[in-house]
Design an enzyme around this catalytic site. Structure first.
Site, mmCIF file in Angstrom:
data_model
loop_
_atom_site.group_PDB
_atom_site.id
_atom_site.type_symbol
_atom_site.label_atom_id
_atom_site.label_comp_id
_atom_site.label_asym_id
_atom_site.label_seq_id
_atom_site.Cartn_x
_atom_site.Cartn_y
_atom_site.Cartn_z
ATOM 1 N N TRP A 1 -2.453 12.026 -27.934
ATOM 2 C CA TRP A 1 -2.605 10.666 -28.456
ATOM 3 C C TRP A 1 -3.826 9.631 -28.345
ATOM 4 O O TRP A 1 -4.189 9.864 -28.643
ATOM 5 C CB TRP A 1 -0.891 9.779 -28.501
ATOM 6 C CG TRP A 1 -0.676 8.621 -29.043
ATOM 7 C CD1 TRP A 1 -1.606 7.671 -27.816
ATOM 8 C CD2 TRP A 1 -0.530 8.228 -30.095
ATOM 9 N NE1 TRP A 1 -1.036 6.365 -28.716
ATOM 10 C CE2 TRP A 1 -0.348 6.717 -29.598
ATOM 11 C CE3 TRP A 1 0.417 8.406 -31.553
ATOM 12 C CZ2 TRP A 1 -0.464 5.494 -31.140
ATOM 13 C CZ3 TRP A 1 0.276 7.672 -32.081
ATOM 14 C CH2 TRP A 1 0.414 6.146 -31.854
ATOM 15 N N HIS A 2 -3.675 9.594 -26.411
ATOM 16 C CA HIS A 2 -4.154 8.071 -26.427
ATOM 17 C C HIS A 2 -6.078 8.813 -26.491
ATOM 18 O O HIS A 2 -6.250 7.476 -26.755
ATOM 19 C CB HIS A 2 -4.378 8.049 -25.347
ATOM 20 C CG HIS A 2 -3.348 7.501 -24.843
ATOM 21 N ND1 HIS A 2 -1.698 7.800 -24.782
ATOM 22 C CD2 HIS A 2 -2.838 6.163 -24.893
ATOM 23 C CE1 HIS A 2 -1.088 6.875 -24.851
ATOM 24 N NE2 HIS A 2 -1.829 6.029 -25.222
ATOM 25 N N GLY A 3 -6.574 10.290 -27.125
ATOM 26 C CA GLY A 3 -7.947 10.082 -27.064
ATOM 27 C C GLY A 3 -8.271 11.676 -27.673
ATOM 28 O O GLY A 3 -7.494 12.567 -26.414
#
Lengths: 362, 343
Positions: B326-328
């Site tokens: 999700w974060h990257g």
């Protein structure tokens, strides 16, 4: 009773909201007034007599200078024009110049600024401007990619001025900067010093040669295509000759700046010598159609181009070269005409194709 | 449009508030909802008009799928509900994957197999992870029979409501739609409005004054990594830690503040995370709406801690892996996600 309490509670919040909004509006007005009054970017008016302004930010200040200063003539262009001195230009051309260069500015950006000058009812006598080869073969609407453009300054829309007058970086940076500059007893930057980088660099062969390395493999020769010719012509028509056609009252002194032999060294290695010269020829033929443009090129001043003491890198020359350029243009030396431009092209084509570039690296 | 932009503060927000309260004052409740959805789409499309096709397509498709699930599947077969749900989840993930990870995938294929497939340089639509996860949760809740009776207008407003659209919190339908349905909340309530102004101003301060100031140190530090001394490197890394927190939590505060101005209470997303005493405690305080999403829609459906120690660890690892993704789109995030569970 409960209802009454609720109502008075609501009233309390309403008063808080109104007070907060009034307070915010007062703060905004104070905030904006300071920047509008001092106007460090000259967006609304020319410099106030009681303040001294640092002029050091081309893309933020040139638009205001162009619109709100009093002058007769303009020096503009890329970093190739940054070392020009107003005092010299005034003396040589007998006019009153401003200097508004855009470092790395593409043709469109420079032309847009000139259009703003005419739009502000200026009666312009001369425009001195350079044409960088490196920016010739590209789309007519290209802007420098890595530059920051405050487009809110480049229009007459009052609403987007909020980005100027309520901008904390402007208030605490530029606006405060004017006050500090004045308190320090300094003068408003003049157009000799504005953007002039001459004293910040060393010049000479050692410096220039250390700024680049050639690709190990020599590229095949690149051919100037019809699409590229169209691109050059569109670029020139939109960003150069359009304005000359619209303003016959102005004499445009335009020139191709003399990049050093090292620039041509790289072109040769990349197979682009003739490609560049063909583009220049296309541009010259288009520009020479306009009688109020005086076009110069100094690429055939081989003594200048091959003497690396004049340069800090492949392209940038010292301020003394700018002084020579002013004199040469005023005396119509290196002027390109319909009669001589083909000889000029032939001369530089032969020279830059046959030069012994290996001698530079010994 | 960013909350801290001039156009948002001086034009968009006053217009949105005035229009919404005026229509509600005239008892045009439906029109007020449509107006707010329209404003939200303007807010979103301001970044890039083409993004509107993505969000509108996503809203319409997910609503259609939820209707099919709520109606008891297709062809009169109840079993198809599960197929629709699985299809919906995969379709949503595929959209995120395409926009967020396609180039990452190609880069890895190129590097592993020494190929030169061209990168697409896809522009990532802002907030796509937020509104996609939000809609996945809605599909799952539809499957659980918890979303019956919502109109398309209510659904579209729930997903697109601009305060939470691009940076969360990830809200659930049962938190937002009932609030819009409560007509007592459709009128100007000074207490909520003042609370909203206060929270918004706090968030703006956190973002502009604190986060952006730390940002100067970070930009300087990241630009001069080879020459940094140990102390400077430590200060830069701390600055980055604070910049990240104040930036994100400031933005969430602004979202919450704007929500209050419309009498809509949004989930609190941060609870002083740097005061946490352990990694577990930290995740209970940082980006809490994501943590809740991962717990409710991944960890618990996988069995949580009810299927033995090994399964519990696997489930926790799965949660962190998804969180990392999700974060990257970067292996460092995936590595971070798949090792964070260990702590």
């Amino acid at each position: 009773m409960a209802k009454k309490e609720k109502r008075s509670e609501a009233l309390k919040y309403k008063i808080w909201i109104i007070n907060t909004l009034i307070f915010a509006i007062i703060v905004f007005i104070i905030f904006a007034s300071i920047t509008i009054y001092i106007d460090p970017l000259f967006h609304y008016h020319k410099p106030l007599n009681k303040y001294k302004y640092p002029v050091n930010n081309e893309r933020y200040q040139n638009d205001g200078i162009t619109r709100n200063f009093k002058y007769e003539s303009i020096i503009t262009g890329t970093s190739m024009t940054e070392n020009f001195k107003k005092s010299e230009a005034d003396r040589i051309f007998g006019s009153d110049f401003i200097k508004v260069p855009f470092s790395g500015g593409h043709y469109k950006e420079i032309n847009e600024n000139l259009k703003r000058a005419y739009a502000s009812d200026k009666n312009i006598k001369y425009v001195i401007r350079c044409f960088d080869y490196s920016l010739l073969i590209e789309d007519k609407n290209t802007y420098r990619e890595d530059a920051e453009y405050p487009f809110y300054l480049y229009n007459n829309n009052l609403f987007d001025d909020v980005e100027y007058v309520l901008n904390k970086s402007i208030l605490f940076g530029q606006t405060r900067g004017v006050i500090k500059h004045t308190k320090a007893g300094l003068e408003t930057t003049n157009f000799d010093d504005y953007a002039n980088w001459n004293s910040a660099y060393n010049f000479g062969a050692e410096t220039v040669l250390s700024t680049y390395t050639l690709d190990e493999t020599v590229s095949p020769v690149q051919v100037f295509s019809e699409d590229e010719r169209r691109m050059v012509l569109e670029n020139i028509r939109q960003n150069v000759t359009g304005l000359a056609a619209a303003h016959p009252e102005t004499t445009f002194y335009y020139f191709f700046p003399p990049y050093s032999i090292c620039y041509w060294d790289v072109l040769k290695n990349d197979g682009q010598t003739d490609w560049r010269i063909d583009a220049e020829q296309a541009a010259i033929e288009e520009i020479l159609k306009y009688p109020n443009i005086k076009l110069y090129s100094f690429c055939n001043n081989f003594e200048l181009v091959c003497n690396l003491d004049n340069y800090k890198d492949q392209a940038h020359y010292g301020e003394w070269v700018n002084s020579w350029i002013l004199e040469w243009m005023h005396n119509d030396e290196y002027l390109l005409t319909k009669d001589n431009y083909k000889d000029y092209i032939k001369t530089i084509r032969e020279f830059y194709n046959s030069y012994d570039y290996s001698s530079l690296h010994k | 449009m960013l909350f801290n932009s001039y156009v948002f503060i001086f034009l968009f927000l006053p217009l949105a508030l005035a229009g919404y309260y005026l229509l509600n004052y005239l008892k045009k409740y439906r029109a007020a909802g449509v107006f707010l959805t329209g404003m939200s789409l303007w807010f979103y499309g301001y970044f890039n008009k083409s993004y509107l096709f993505i969000i509108c397509g996503s809203i319409a498709a997910n609503y259609l799928l939820s209707v099919l699930i709520n109606r008891g599947g297709v062809w009169g077969k109840k079993e198809t509900r599960k197929i629709i749900l699985v299809f919906g989840i995969f379709a949503n993930i595929a959209v995120i994957f395409y926009f967020k990870y396609f180039d990452f995938f190609i880069e890895n294929v190129n590097s592993v197999f020494e190929k030169t497939f061209e990168l697409k340089n896809i522009a990532l639509p802002l907030g796509i992870s937020f509104f996609t996860f939000q809609q996945v949760s809605y599909l799952v809740d539809s499957y659980r029979g918890e979303t019956k009776g919502y109109t398309f207008g209510e659904y579209a407003l729930f997903v697109s409501f601009f305060p939470q659209l691009v940076a969360g919190p990830i809200v659930l339908h049962n938190e937002v739609i009932p609030q819009f349905r409560n007509y007592n909340k459709r009128f100007f309530i000074p207490e909520n409005f003042s609370k909203g102004m206060y929270i918004f101003a706090t968030g703006l301060f956190k973002k502009i004054i604190i986060a952006d100031t730390f940002g100067f140190a970070v930009t300087y530090g990241f630009g001069t990594i080879p020459t940094l001394s140990s102390l400077e490197a430590l200060l830069v890394s701390l600055s980055y830690t604070f910049q990240l927190y104040f930036d994100f939590s400031g933005y969430c505060d602004m979202a919450s503040g704007v929500g209050y101005m419309f009498n809509i209470e949004l989930l609190q997303n941060f609870n002083s995370p740097y005061k946490a005493t352990s990694i577990t405690d930290f995740w209970g305080r940082w980006h809490m709406s994501l943590t809740r999403f991962l717990r409710t829609y991944i960890y618990i459906p996988l069995g949580g801690n009810r299927k033995g120690k090994i399964r519990t660890y696997i489930n926790i690892m799965a949660v962190y892996l998804v969180s990392g993704i999700w974060h990257g789109a970067n292996w460092t995030f995936i590595l971070w996600g798949s090792t964070a569970w260990f702590f």
